[in-house]
Design an enzyme around this catalytic site. Structure first.
Site, short mmCIF file in Angstrom:
data_model
loop_
_atom_site.label_atom_id
_atom_site.label_comp_id
_atom_site.label_asym_id
_atom_site.label_seq_id
_atom_site.Cartn_x
_atom_site.Cartn_y
_atom_site.Cartn_z
N ARG A 186 0.88 -1.29 0.02
CA ARG A 186 0.16 0.03 -0.04
C ARG A 186 0.83 1.21 0.06
O ARG A 186 1.91 1.00 0.63
CB ARG A 186 -0.96 -0.04 1.32
CG ARG A 186 -2.03 0.88 1.09
CD ARG A 186 -2.90 0.99 2.42
NE ARG A 186 -3.60 -0.37 2.69
CZ ARG A 186 -3.99 -0.39 3.92
NH1 ARG A 186 -3.68 0.32 4.90
NH2 ARG A 186 -4.57 -1.71 4.39
N SER A 190 -8.49 -0.24 -0.20
CA SER A 190 -9.18 -0.29 0.86
C SER A 190 -10.01 0.69 1.43
O SER A 190 -10.83 1.37 0.77
CB SER A 190 -8.44 -1.19 2.08
OG SER A 190 -9.57 -1.70 3.16
N HIS A 191 -10.16 1.11 2.69
CA HIS A 191 -10.76 2.17 3.38
C HIS A 191 -9.92 3.49 3.26
O HIS A 191 -10.44 4.25 4.08
CB HIS A 191 -11.12 1.90 4.74
CG HIS A 191 -10.03 1.36 5.59
ND1 HIS A 191 -9.40 0.31 5.37
CD2 HIS A 191 -9.48 2.05 6.44
CE1 HIS A 191 -8.26 0.24 6.34
NE2 HIS A 191 -8.31 1.53 6.83
N LYS A 207 -3.72 -6.44 -2.63
CA LYS A 207 -3.91 -7.67 -1.72
C LYS A 207 -3.71 -8.75 -2.56
O LYS A 207 -4.24 -8.96 -3.86
CB LYS A 207 -5.38 -7.68 -1.29
CG LYS A 207 -5.60 -6.48 -0.17
CD LYS A 207 -7.16 -6.60 0.55
CE LYS A 207 -7.24 -5.48 1.51
NZ LYS A 207 -8.52 -5.31 2.14
N ASP A 232 -16.88 -1.57 4.11
CA ASP A 232 -15.79 -0.67 3.63
C ASP A 232 -15.33 -0.43 2.30
O ASP A 232 -16.04 -1.06 1.55
CB ASP A 232 -14.64 -1.15 4.67
CG ASP A 232 -13.76 -2.12 3.82
OD1 ASP A 232 -14.23 -3.08 3.26
OD2 ASP A 232 -12.46 -2.25 3.95
N ASP A 286 -13.56 -1.53 0.22
CA ASP A 286 -13.38 -2.91 -0.62
C ASP A 286 -14.02 -3.67 -0.44
O ASP A 286 -13.97 -4.98 -0.90
CB ASP A 286 -11.82 -3.30 -0.97
CG ASP A 286 -11.19 -3.69 0.12
OD1 ASP A 286 -11.63 -3.42 1.49
OD2 ASP A 286 -10.28 -4.61 0.18
N ASP A 303 -14.54 -6.14 2.33
CA ASP A 303 -14.38 -7.04 3.07
C ASP A 303 -14.55 -6.75 4.61
O ASP A 303 -14.14 -7.55 5.48
CB ASP A 303 -12.81 -7.47 2.76
CG ASP A 303 -11.54 -6.43 2.97
OD1 ASP A 303 -12.10 -5.52 3.53
OD2 ASP A 303 -10.56 -6.58 2.78
N ARG A 304 -15.23 -5.55 4.86
CA ARG A 304 -15.37 -5.33 6.29
C ARG A 304 -16.82 -4.91 6.36
O ARG A 304 -17.29 -4.19 5.47
CB ARG A 304 -14.43 -4.25 6.92
CG ARG A 304 -13.05 -4.92 7.08
CD ARG A 304 -12.07 -4.14 8.06
NE ARG A 304 -11.85 -2.86 7.40
CZ ARG A 304 -12.06 -1.67 7.77
NH1 ARG A 304 -12.81 -1.68 9.13
NH2 ARG A 304 -11.88 -0.69 7.30
N HIS A 360 -13.96 -7.69 9.87
CA HIS A 360 -13.63 -8.76 8.91
C HIS A 360 -14.38 -9.90 9.52
O HIS A 360 -13.98 -10.34 10.67
CB HIS A 360 -12.25 -9.10 8.99
CG HIS A 360 -11.52 -8.17 8.14
ND1 HIS A 360 -11.15 -8.09 6.82
CD2 HIS A 360 -10.37 -7.11 8.62
CE1 HIS A 360 -10.27 -7.41 6.44
NE2 HIS A 360 -9.86 -6.61 7.52
ZN LIG Z 1 -11.08 -3.50 3.23
#
Ligand SMILES: [Zn+2]
Length: 468
Positions: free
Chosen positions: A24, A114-115, A124, A248, A250, A252-253, A335
């Protein structure tokens, strides 16, 4: 196609971008398209060396402004190293994970920040059945640094998986009573899938910020920050919803609010999900991270399960789950990992389907179910600065002192001290120059005492305690 000529010259990544769980950086400052190409080339080598027989890699991207260019550069690097690429396009990270399973690919790479703020981006990585982290990611840096690349000519194909993915998600909905649900994608990469999923489910669905927009005009797509859930809370109350769910950046949360607009944190949500899984799999092990409430571990045991406290970090939890065959795991950060009827990766859209099912079959409201849980007072996760060179030493000094004093201590990740009426946790972040603390007790007085104990331990190691 592997093991061909080694390209001349290596590629050096900026020192800050190869992180514990992902890659990142800030686009144009620490992260460039040349990095994406070099990553593709290094990943191709890792795939040849330790991947399965498949030479196919799935690539997906989130809705950030910089994602299309990074994705193209990444695909170029993979392809010129002899890897065949399936481009699954714009969508949430779990859709990429799904594509890897569905297409039986050797690996997958998601271009996502992501966030994080709009100018950030990253990757990822999945190789075989595991998410890469720690030394795996460092290894990619070394391959690139040495220029230990392979040459070849892979193929590139656009593959449509969204429809299969949405159908798979919806097929696991087991509802009874029809619900009114508010959904908030925060303009993140889950937006379109969220809208398609909601259309397939019974009940009434109110969509917020479903349009994918990498500038995040409404609010930041991070449902662990209460402020980002305000719009969802207001909607749930105004529309008399049974619950609200948020994702979030992307996907995944997950974040959830109940029918009164109150936030259910990841560990509270997991209580309800665990009860459902344990009803069908008595005695199963359910994993939660060290930041989770004691209420969660106690409720899992009460429901006939075996609670297992594990290290924070989505890659670490997924690895542990696979190792011991746990059907469900979760983190306070939102998650949630289902191996029960699903693949074991963190998929917030899938988690939403399961949450809706649970609420739909519940006697009464979600807020009432929550009120029936043992009541505790706790702090949120408190993060405060501590130099990278000091953070792990501080934790081990504190652990040494409390063990010496005969405390009941769990040291699977940092130090978690349990006492008659609560616990406190101190751990070092794997990704930032930060210490993380959390305290929980049965009463406010107990909580205040635990905070003082923790502050005294920090002071003894020369750290100014945070304002709790
Ligand atoms: Zn995420």
């Amino acid at each position: 196609m592997t093991g061909g000529g080694v390209a001349k010259g290596g590629h050096r990544f900026h020192a800050t971008i190869l992180r514990e769980y992902d890659i990142r950086g800030i686009v144009g400052e620490t992260l460039s398209e040349a990095d994406a190409t070099a990553l593709g080339r290094a990943f191709a080598v890792a795939l040849a060396e330790e991947g399965g027989p498949s030479r196919l890699v799935c690539v997906g991207r989130d809705g950030r402004v910089s994602s299309p260019a990074l994705e193209a550069a990444l695909v170029k690097g993979l392809c010129e190293s002899g890897v065949n690429v399936a481009r699954v396009g714009l969508g949430p990270t779990p859709m990429l994970y799904f594509a890897v399973k569905e297409l039986k690919a050797g690996g997958g790479i998601m271009v996502t920040g992501s966030h994080n703020p709009p100018q950030h981006n990253g990757f990822k990585l999945v190789l075989g059945a595991r998410t890469l982290y720690g030394d795996d990611i460092k290894n990619l840096g070394e391959i690139a640094g040495k220029g230990r690349f392979a040459s070849g000519q892979g193929t590139v194909e656009d593959v449509e998986v969204a429809e299969r993915y949405v159908a798979r998600l919806a097929s696991d909905y087991r509802g009874k009573r029809e619900l009114r649900v508010a959904w908030d994608a925060g303009n993140g990469a889950a937006g379109e899938i969220m809208a398609r999923l909601a259309r397939r489910l019974p009940g009434r669905h109110i969509l917020l910020n479903e349009k994918i927009d990498g500038t995040f005009p409404s609010h930041h797509p991070d449902p662990t920050v209460a402020e980002n859930l305000r719009q969802l809370q207001k909607t749930v109350i105004a529309e008399s919803c049974d619950l609200g769910v948020a994702f979030d950046g992307d996907g995944d949360r997950i974040g959830v609010v109940d029918d009164t607009g109150a936030i259910l944190w990841g560990d509270q949500l997991l209580v309800f999900l665990a009860e459902e899984v344990l009803a069908e799999r008595p005695g199963a092990t359910i994993i939660a991270d060290v930041k989770a409430s004691q209420v969660l571990f106690d409720e899992i045991a009460k429901a006939g399960g075996r609670p297992l406290m594990w290290r924070t970090g989505h890659s670490l939890i997924k690895a542990k789950m696979a190792e011991i065959g746990a059907p469900l795991a979760g983190e306070m950060s939102g998650h949630i990992f289902f191996a029960d009827r699903y693949y074991g990766f963190d998929d917030a859209l899938y988690a939403a389907v399961r949450v809706l099912g649970v609420v739909s079959r519940m006697e009464g409201r979600l807020s009432e179910a929550r009120a029936r849980l043992p009541q505790v007072v706790n702090t949120p996760e408190i993060r405060f600065p501590c130099a990278d060179e000091r953070k792990f030493a501080v934790v081990s000094e504190v652990a040494g002192r409390v063990v010496e004093a005969g405390a009941d201590v769990e040291t699977v990740d940092g130090v978690r001290v349990k006492c008659h009426d609560g616990w406190w946790l101190l751990r070092a972040s794997n990704t930032q120059a930060v210490l993380v603390a959390r305290c929980e007790a049965k009463t406010q007085e107990g909580l205040d005492r635990l905070k003082r104990d923790l502050a005294a331990q920090l002071a003894a190691s020369g750290i100014t305690p945070p304002a709790f």
